[in-house]
Write an enzyme that holds these catalytic residues in place. Structure first.
Site, PDB file in Angstrom:
ATOM      1  N   ARG A 135      10.484  32.636  87.013  1.00  0.00           N
ATOM      2  CA  ARG A 135       9.931  31.656  86.095  1.00  0.00           C
ATOM      3  C   ARG A 135       9.031  30.636  86.771  1.00  0.00           C
ATOM      4  NH1 ARG A 135      11.765  31.660  80.474  1.00  0.00           N
ATOM      5  NH2 ARG A 135      11.572  33.890  80.161  1.00  0.00           N
ATOM      6  N   TYR A 164      18.490  44.826  71.616  1.00  0.00           N
ATOM      7  CA  TYR A 164      17.274  45.384  72.232  1.00  0.00           C
ATOM      8  C   TYR A 164      17.161  46.877  71.964  1.00  0.00           C
ATOM      9  CZ  TYR A 164      16.278  40.972  74.482  1.00  0.00           C
ATOM     10  OH  TYR A 164      15.967  39.650  74.696  1.00  0.00           O
ATOM     11  N   ARG A 200       6.477  38.512  93.661  1.00  0.00           N
ATOM     12  CA  ARG A 200       6.538  39.510  92.597  1.00  0.00           C
ATOM     13  C   ARG A 200       5.193  40.188  92.337  1.00  0.00           C
ATOM     14  NH1 ARG A 200       8.738  39.819  87.860  1.00  0.00           N
ATOM     15  NH2 ARG A 200       7.141  41.380  87.634  1.00  0.00           N
TER      16      ARG A 200
HETATM   17  O1  CP3 Z   1      18.866  33.613  85.648  1.00  0.00           O
HETATM   18  C1  CP3 Z   1      18.208  34.085  86.611  1.00  0.00           C
HETATM   19  O2  CP3 Z   1      17.330  33.480  87.192  1.00  0.00           O
HETATM   20  C2  CP3 Z   1      18.619  35.457  87.112  1.00  0.00           C
HETATM   21  C3  CP3 Z   1      17.863  36.533  86.628  1.00  0.00           C
HETATM   22  C4  CP3 Z   1      17.840  36.871  85.156  1.00  0.00           C
HETATM   23  C5  CP3 Z   1      16.693  37.441  84.569  1.00  0.00           C
HETATM   24  N1  CP3 Z   1      17.006  37.800  83.290  1.00  0.00           N
HETATM   25  C6  CP3 Z   1      15.417  37.641  85.255  1.00  0.00           C
HETATM   26  C7  CP3 Z   1      14.205  37.803  84.443  1.00  0.00           C
HETATM   27  C8  CP3 Z   1      18.838  36.826  84.190  1.00  0.00           C
HETATM   28  C9  CP3 Z   1      20.246  36.271  84.291  1.00  0.00           C
HETATM   29  C10 CP3 Z   1      18.302  37.432  83.021  1.00  0.00           C
HETATM   30  C11 CP3 Z   1      19.082  37.634  81.805  1.00  0.00           C
HETATM   31  C12 CP3 Z   1      18.389  38.049  80.573  1.00  0.00           C
HETATM   32  N2  CP3 Z   1      17.378  38.946  80.428  1.00  0.00           N
HETATM   33  C13 CP3 Z   1      18.782  37.638  79.294  1.00  0.00           C
HETATM   34  C14 CP3 Z   1      19.925  36.709  79.014  1.00  0.00           C
HETATM   35  C15 CP3 Z   1      19.563  35.313  79.290  1.00  0.00           C
HETATM   36  C16 CP3 Z   1      18.696  34.686  78.235  1.00  0.00           C
HETATM   37  O3  CP3 Z   1      17.607  34.252  78.600  1.00  0.00           O
HETATM   38  O4  CP3 Z   1      19.129  34.622  77.088  1.00  0.00           O
HETATM   39  C17 CP3 Z   1      17.938  38.249  78.358  1.00  0.00           C
HETATM   40  C18 CP3 Z   1      17.985  38.068  76.868  1.00  0.00           C
HETATM   41  C19 CP3 Z   1      17.059  39.092  79.098  1.00  0.00           C
HETATM   42  C20 CP3 Z   1      15.997  39.971  78.566  1.00  0.00           C
HETATM   43  C21 CP3 Z   1      14.687  39.506  79.077  1.00  0.00           C
HETATM   44  N3  CP3 Z   1      14.174  39.827  80.305  1.00  0.00           N
HETATM   45  C22 CP3 Z   1      13.766  38.600  78.461  1.00  0.00           C
HETATM   46  C23 CP3 Z   1      13.937  37.993  77.082  1.00  0.00           C
HETATM   47  C24 CP3 Z   1      12.730  38.378  79.374  1.00  0.00           C
HETATM   48  C25 CP3 Z   1      11.602  37.378  79.261  1.00  0.00           C
HETATM   49  C26 CP3 Z   1      10.283  37.940  78.979  1.00  0.00           C
HETATM   50  C27 CP3 Z   1       9.244  36.870  79.297  1.00  0.00           C
HETATM   51  O5  CP3 Z   1       8.426  37.122  80.175  1.00  0.00           O
HETATM   52  O6  CP3 Z   1       9.280  35.797  78.668  1.00  0.00           O
HETATM   53  C28 CP3 Z   1      13.010  39.171  80.515  1.00  0.00           C
HETATM   54  C29 CP3 Z   1      12.197  39.224  81.734  1.00  0.00           C
HETATM   55  C30 CP3 Z   1      12.745  38.499  82.910  1.00  0.00           C
HETATM   56  N4  CP3 Z   1      14.048  38.551  83.302  1.00  0.00           N
HETATM   57  C31 CP3 Z   1      12.019  37.701  83.805  1.00  0.00           C
HETATM   58  C32 CP3 Z   1      12.919  37.267  84.798  1.00  0.00           C
HETATM   59  C33 CP3 Z   1      12.625  36.443  86.007  1.00  0.00           C
HETATM   60  C34 CP3 Z   1      10.535  37.413  83.719  1.00  0.00           C
HETATM   61  C35 CP3 Z   1       9.803  38.610  84.222  1.00  0.00           C
HETATM   62  C36 CP3 Z   1       8.708  38.310  85.191  1.00  0.00           C
HETATM   63  O7  CP3 Z   1       8.775  37.336  85.968  1.00  0.00           O
HETATM   64  O8  CP3 Z   1       7.766  39.123  85.196  1.00  0.00           O
END
Ligand code: CP3
Length: 361
Positions: free
Chosen positions: A42, A162, A51
């Site tokens: 993030r 999902y 990344r």
């Molecule tokens: O918390 C952390 O920093 C650890 C890593 C983590 C990620 N996803 C990394 C990630 C954790 C714990 C998650 C959990 C996750 N993934 C959830 C539950 C938590 C929540 O937010 O409710 C959910 C619903 C997901 C599914 C998911 N994956 C979503 C909704 C997204 C976001 C898409 C976006 O770009 O807005 C992801 C992608 C994701 N997961 C990213 C990261 C760092 C971003 C991808 C990137 O950097 O390219």
């Protein structure tokens, strides 16, 4: 980084003695522990640099990247816990389901689950496929020393959304329609997802994770009655799959979190949590009343407050720390994940302020 973890003696700080684990179990702490959902990735420029050129789900399976990205927020912010860099859909991906994480969108499933046959065709997660995870967690635990690593998995309901929607959704209407129209297939689907979550959690705890969190991010779209009858038993199965806790098997604190769960708070702990995660909608002192005795709380600063300037931020952090005192134990966190535009400096500031406000030394 601290020294490598030793056994839990008074002279060797160990993650099992950390403020995070203590707060989770309702034991006295030196300071309120603080970490942030979505702290890895993030907002960090060093994350984006690392990344660049690697797809999200590929990065999650590369032990070098997982280790480094998981450590970045610990180094930068001095948070009291690391959370494994991974994703809730990863167990499905490792099992062979075709899923991509589209930047700015989220997980997209190539062939959504829309029929009973689709449910029965879902592949199982084999623990043998998780070697990369074991390697990464082992390295992390060695690097982190006394700082605990939180392992995690997606709860069966949130993963089902999902799979059924095929991607992110607001209403989750297809998911609910399937839940009502195909109750038996629904139970089979959630049972399968619970097994997969357990396998994923077991691998992390066996490799040294000191706590686990089950993310049921979208459970708040359900009524309490549907949640209790059609979802909660499967979340409980995901935790129960860790083994016989009373016998000391994988006896690590369990955190359970969802968004918009104000109406579900009296139920959520029944999944087998030590800590109930609360979003920003319900103040923590009120959450204590809803959740009932016997649980610690995690939360619940509104992530948007990190974008609002220091005066508001400080006042809101103070309020959350104050209201958190009503709980038997409080793990400071956001009410949901860090927003992408967040200034990393504001996150570091929150860590320092929470520590200052709660220090008993
Ligand atoms: O918390 C952390 O920093 C650890 C890593 C983590 C990620 N996803 C990394 C990630 C954790 C714990 C998650 C959990 C996750 N993934 C959830 C539950 C938590 C929540 O937010 O409710 C959910 C619903 C997901 C599914 C998911 N994956 C979503 C909704 C997204 C976001 C898409 C976006 O770009 O807005 C992801 C992608 C994701 N997961 C990213 C990261 C760092 C971003 C991808 C990137 O950097 O390219």
């Amino acid at each position: 980084m601290g020294t490598p973890a030793g056994p839990g003696t008074a002279s060797t700080p160990s993650p099992a003695d950390s403020d995070l684990v203590r707060a989770a179990l309702g034991r006295p702490v030196d300071r309120t522990p603080v970490w942030f959902m979505r702290q890895a990735g993030r907002s960090l420029p060093e994350y984006r640099a690392l990344r660049a050129g690697t797809a999200m789900l590929q990065a999650c399976q590369d032990p070098d990247l997982v280790t480094e990205i998981t450590l970045q927020p610990v180094r930068r912010h001095g948070v009291d816990a690391a959370i494994l860099f991974s994703d809730i859909v990863l167990p499905l991906v490792v099992a062979g389901v075709d899923i991509e994480i589209k930047p700015g969108v989220g997980p997209v499933v190539a062939q959504p689950v829309r029929s009973v046959a689709d449910v029965d065709a879902l592949p199982d997660l084999e623990p043998e496929g998780l070697g990369f995870l074991t390697t990464a967690v082992g390295r992390l635990v060695a690097e982190l020393g006394a700082t605990p690593l939180i392992g995690f998995a997606g709860a069966p309901f949130t993963l089902a959304t999902y799979l059924i929607e095929g991607g992110p959704s607001k209403e989750h209407a297809r998911t609910k329609a399937f839940m009502y129209a195909e109750p038996e297939a629904w139970q089979r689907l959630l049972a399968k997802l619970a097994v997969s979550a357990s396998v994923f959690l077991r691998a992390q705890v066996d490799a040294g994770a000191s706590a686990v969190q089950l993310f049921d991010s979208w459970a708040g779209v359900l009524s309490a009655a549907d949640y209790a009858a059609r979802v909660l038993p499967h979340s409980r199965a995901a935790f129960d799959g860790l083994g016989d806790r009373a016998a000391g098997v994988r006896d690590v604190p369990r955190i359970h979190f969802g968004v918009g769960t104000g109406e579900l708070l009296p139920l959520i702990g029944n999944a087998g949590a030590d800590v109930v995660g609360v979003d920003w909608r319900v103040p923590l002192d009120e959450a204590v009343r809803r959740v009932g005795p016997g649980y610690s709380l995690q939360g619940n600063l509104d992530p948007a407050v990190l974008l609002a300037g220091r005066t508001t931020l400080d006042a809101e952090v103070r309020r959350v720390v104050e209201q958190g005192r009503a709980a038997r134990g409080h793990v400071f966190n956001l009410g949901h994940g860090v927003l992408p535009d967040t200034d990393p400096g504001a996150i570091t500031h929150v860590v320092e302020l929470v520590h200052e406000l709660s220090s008993r030394a």
